[in-house]
Structure formats: C-alpha cells, structure tokens
Design a protein around this motif. Structure first.
Motif, PDB file in Angstrom:
ATOM      1  N   LEU A  96     -73.550  33.086  35.257  1.00 22.48           N
ATOM      2  CA  LEU A  96     -73.422  31.840  36.009  1.00 22.48           C
ATOM      3  C   LEU A  96     -71.954  31.480  36.230  1.00 22.48           C
ATOM      4  N   GLY A  97     -71.110  31.785  35.257  1.00 26.50           N
ATOM      5  CA  GLY A  97     -69.692  31.508  35.413  1.00 26.50           C
ATOM      6  C   GLY A  97     -69.091  32.277  36.574  1.00 26.50           C
ATOM      7  N   ARG A  98     -69.578  33.491  36.801  1.00 29.57           N
ATOM      8  CA  ARG A  98     -69.095  34.271  37.934  1.00 29.57           C
ATOM      9  C   ARG A  98     -69.616  33.722  39.260  1.00 29.57           C
ATOM     10  N   GLN A  99     -70.729  32.989  39.189  1.00 29.89           N
ATOM     11  CA  GLN A  99     -71.335  32.456  40.402  1.00 29.89           C
ATOM     12  C   GLN A  99     -70.851  31.049  40.739  1.00 29.89           C
ATOM     13  N   LEU A 100     -69.995  30.486  39.899  1.00 30.52           N
ATOM     14  CA  LEU A 100     -69.401  29.172  40.151  1.00 30.52           C
ATOM     15  C   LEU A 100     -68.012  29.401  40.743  1.00 30.52           C
ATOM     16  N   HIS A 101     -67.976  29.610  42.051  1.00 31.59           N
ATOM     17  CA  HIS A 101     -66.730  29.954  42.739  1.00 31.59           C
ATOM     18  C   HIS A 101     -65.904  28.690  42.971  1.00 31.59           C
ATOM     19  N   THR A 102     -64.708  28.666  42.401  1.00 30.16           N
ATOM     20  CA  THR A 102     -63.868  27.471  42.448  1.00 30.16           C
ATOM     21  C   THR A 102     -62.432  27.861  42.749  1.00 30.16           C
ATOM     22  N   SER A 103     -61.792  27.082  43.593  1.00 28.12           N
ATOM     23  CA  SER A 103     -60.370  27.312  43.876  1.00 28.12           C
ATOM     24  C   SER A 103     -59.626  25.992  43.809  1.00 28.12           C
ATOM     25  N   VAL A 104     -58.386  26.056  43.344  1.00 24.08           N
ATOM     26  CA  VAL A 104     -57.491  24.906  43.258  1.00 24.08           C
ATOM     27  C   VAL A 104     -56.278  25.209  44.116  1.00 24.08           C
ATOM     28  N   ALA A 105     -56.027  24.365  45.102  1.00 27.69           N
ATOM     29  CA  ALA A 105     -54.926  24.583  46.055  1.00 27.69           C
ATOM     30  C   ALA A 105     -55.043  25.958  46.702  1.00 27.69           C
ATOM     31  N   GLY A 106     -56.266  26.384  46.958  1.00 23.52           N
ATOM     32  CA  GLY A 106     -56.498  27.640  47.643  1.00 23.52           C
ATOM     33  C   GLY A 106     -56.487  28.869  46.759  1.00 23.52           C
ATOM     34  N   THR A 107     -56.226  28.713  45.464  1.00 18.81           N
ATOM     35  CA  THR A 107     -56.175  29.848  44.539  1.00 18.81           C
ATOM     36  C   THR A 107     -57.420  29.872  43.665  1.00 18.81           C
ATOM     37  N   PRO A 108     -58.167  30.968  43.670  1.00 23.79           N
ATOM     38  CA  PRO A 108     -59.374  31.050  42.830  1.00 23.79           C
ATOM     39  C   PRO A 108     -59.016  30.913  41.349  1.00 23.79           C
ATOM     40  N   ALA A 139     -57.774  26.340  33.118  1.00 27.64           N
ATOM     41  CA  ALA A 139     -56.519  25.604  33.295  1.00 27.64           C
ATOM     42  C   ALA A 139     -56.300  25.323  34.777  1.00 27.64           C
ATOM     43  N   ALA A 140     -55.820  24.126  35.092  1.00 27.68           N
ATOM     44  CA  ALA A 140     -55.546  23.747  36.476  1.00 27.68           C
ATOM     45  C   ALA A 140     -54.552  22.596  36.481  1.00 27.68           C
ATOM     46  N   ASP A 141     -53.601  22.649  37.378  1.00 27.42           N
ATOM     47  CA  ASP A 141     -52.608  21.586  37.494  1.00 27.42           C
ATOM     48  C   ASP A 141     -53.106  20.543  38.482  1.00 27.42           C
ATOM     49  N   LEU A 142     -53.692  19.487  37.942  1.00 25.52           N
ATOM     50  CA  LEU A 142     -54.161  18.375  38.774  1.00 25.52           C
ATOM     51  C   LEU A 142     -53.276  17.149  38.565  1.00 25.52           C
TER      52      LEU A 142
END
Length: 281
Positions: A96-108, A139-142
């Motif tokens: 499921l983790g592989r199927q949760l496609h997420t990108s931050v500022a255009g970067t997966p 990790a993500a810079d928000l």
C-alpha cells in the motif's frame, strides 16, 4: 474452475437456497451498505513543518474477508495465527505504501512504514470482517509554501468506499476539498443510505503554508462512475447483492456466501510483499 462450471454451480446454489426458503425477510441495513463483497479504503494525511504522515485503513466486508483468508493463512492449516496475521499486515502495508503516490514541490517522496496491524472483527451471519491499519511517514519541508500532490492506486477491482482526509499541525492546507475528519470514523460507521454519497476520492492537490493549523473544508461527495461500479461488482456479485440487497446477511445467506466465495473466487491472488522498496511516483 471454468466460467460455465462456475455459473452452473452458482445457479444450483441459488436454486437450493430458494427451495429451502433460506432467503431472509427484509430488515435493517447491513454494516456495509455497498455490499458484503466490498473493500473500503481510508487515507488520512497529516501535515507537519518537517514531515508528512499518513494512515491507510482497509476495511474488508464479510465475503472479501473470506476470500482473503487463503492468503493470510500462509501454511494453509485452516487457522490464522498471530504471526501469519502480522506477516500479512506487514507485506500488505508495504504494498500500500508503494501505491500511495505523493510528491512535494513536484518531487516524489519515499514513504517509510511505521506500523502495520490487522484485526478480525465480528460480521454478519457468523462471518468476520477484517481491518488492516498502516502508518507511514516521510521527511518533507513544509516550513515554506509548497504544493503537495497525492494519488492513490489501491486495488480497484472491488467496489468500495474510498475516502481521504487531511489535517495540518503547524501547517495550513488550502485548495483542496478534503475534510479534516473522516465522515465514516475511518470506516467504522457508514451512512445507512449508500445513495447519500459513497465516496470515490483518489486524488488530491493542495497548497501548504506554515502557520496556525486550520481544518480543511468539508469536502465534496462524489458518486462512483457507472463504469467503475459495473466493473468492480461483476455479474456474480450483482446476483448476490440483488438477493441480499439492504437485508441482513443472516445465517442462511451466510452459508450461501461461503459457497459463493469458493465458486466465484476472489481476484487473481497477488503477493502483497512483491515489488520494489517503498517509492512514491
């Protein structure tokens, strides 16, 4: 089993049940108003200045749970041990983790699994439902304004409720209609009338800014398209649901369900642990 043999077996089962007077009278709505074949998904996102957290919950109705059992029972001894349940949960959550496609500022982003668990809960007619719960983080810079895009690619061969929520903790999320609170208490309580709005939420795009957390909007209710509905149900599931409808899945119908689970079979088995490391893309 060939299509012809399956259809013949299904017909015989329905005739036998009808002849025995096993179809129950109409009563209260079942726990899964979309049907006892359903597989339902909740994806809850939490935004923090330095990371993204996600919780994915998979609620399987009675027939889906029964069909899933052969995969959980790895040694095929007819009993599901705590170790087998744990191994299945870990492998399924990795998938499921592989199927949760997420990108931050255009970067997966790459999701890391924090926890995985599976429980069986009492269902109708003596059958059980299953609940898989997966927690992830990345990790993500928000700490500055940015865009976050999310797309779920969970197995869609079964009809089901698919919802997403988003909460901010020191981060505001705008531009999305996702609610902050699950309308089903994370798939524990469904609307009694499925026509009121079975959700089919699979994508979200939001703009995040640092600051005091605010709840997202109430979200919109989207009816699933007829093509998705028809493909997911399939001809046999439609026959079963037409028998049960909004009735309780009582013991006689539960016995029919046991037979149908083997006659119909689930979707082609797929090892939950197969595939590359967790990676959003």
């Amino acid at each position: 089993m060939t299509h012809t043999l399956r259809r013949a077996a299904l017909t015989a089962a329905l005739v036998a049940l009808a002849s025995a007077g096993g179809l129950p009278p109409a009563s209260a709505a079942p726990a899964h108003p979309l049907g006892n074949f359903t597989v339902n998904y909740h994806t809850g996102l939490s935004l923090r200045p330095d990371r993204l957290d996600a919780e994915v919950v998979v609620d399987r109705a009675e027939i889906s749970t029964l069909q899933e059992r052969a995969e959980v029972d790895a040694d095929h001894d007819g009993a599901v041990s705590p170790g087998e349940r744990r191994s299945y949960a870990e492998a399924s959550c990795t998938s499921l983790g592989r199927q949760l496609h997420t990108s931050v500022a255009g970067t997966p982003v790459r999701w890391g699994r924090v926890s995985a668990g599976m429980t069986y809960e009492p269902g109708e007619a003596g059958l059980r439902t299953s609940r898989l719960t997966c927690a992830f983080t990345t990790a993500a810079d928000l700490s500055r304004p940015t865009d976050v895009d999310v797309r779920t690619a969970y197995d869609s061969r079964r009809i089901g409720w698919r919802e997403m929520t988003v909460r901010g903790h020191g981060v505001r999320a705008t531009g999305t209609g996702l609610p902050a609170v699950s309308p089903t208490d994370e798939l524990r309580h469904y609307p009694r009338d499925p026509a009121a709005g079975p959700l089919d939420q699979r994508t979200a795009r939001m703009r995040t800014t640092p600051g005091e957390s605010t709840a997202a909007g109430p979200g919109s209710t989207v009816l699933p398209g007829t093509g998705w509905f028809g493909q997911a149900l399939g001809a046999t599931s439609s026959v079963f649901d037409s028998l049960v409808g909004s009735r309780e899945l009582t013991v006689p119908v539960g016995l029919l369900a046991l037979l149908l689970a083997f006659v119909v079979g689930g979707p082609p088995p797929r090892r939950a642990g197969a595939g590359p490391p967790l990676q959003g893309a």
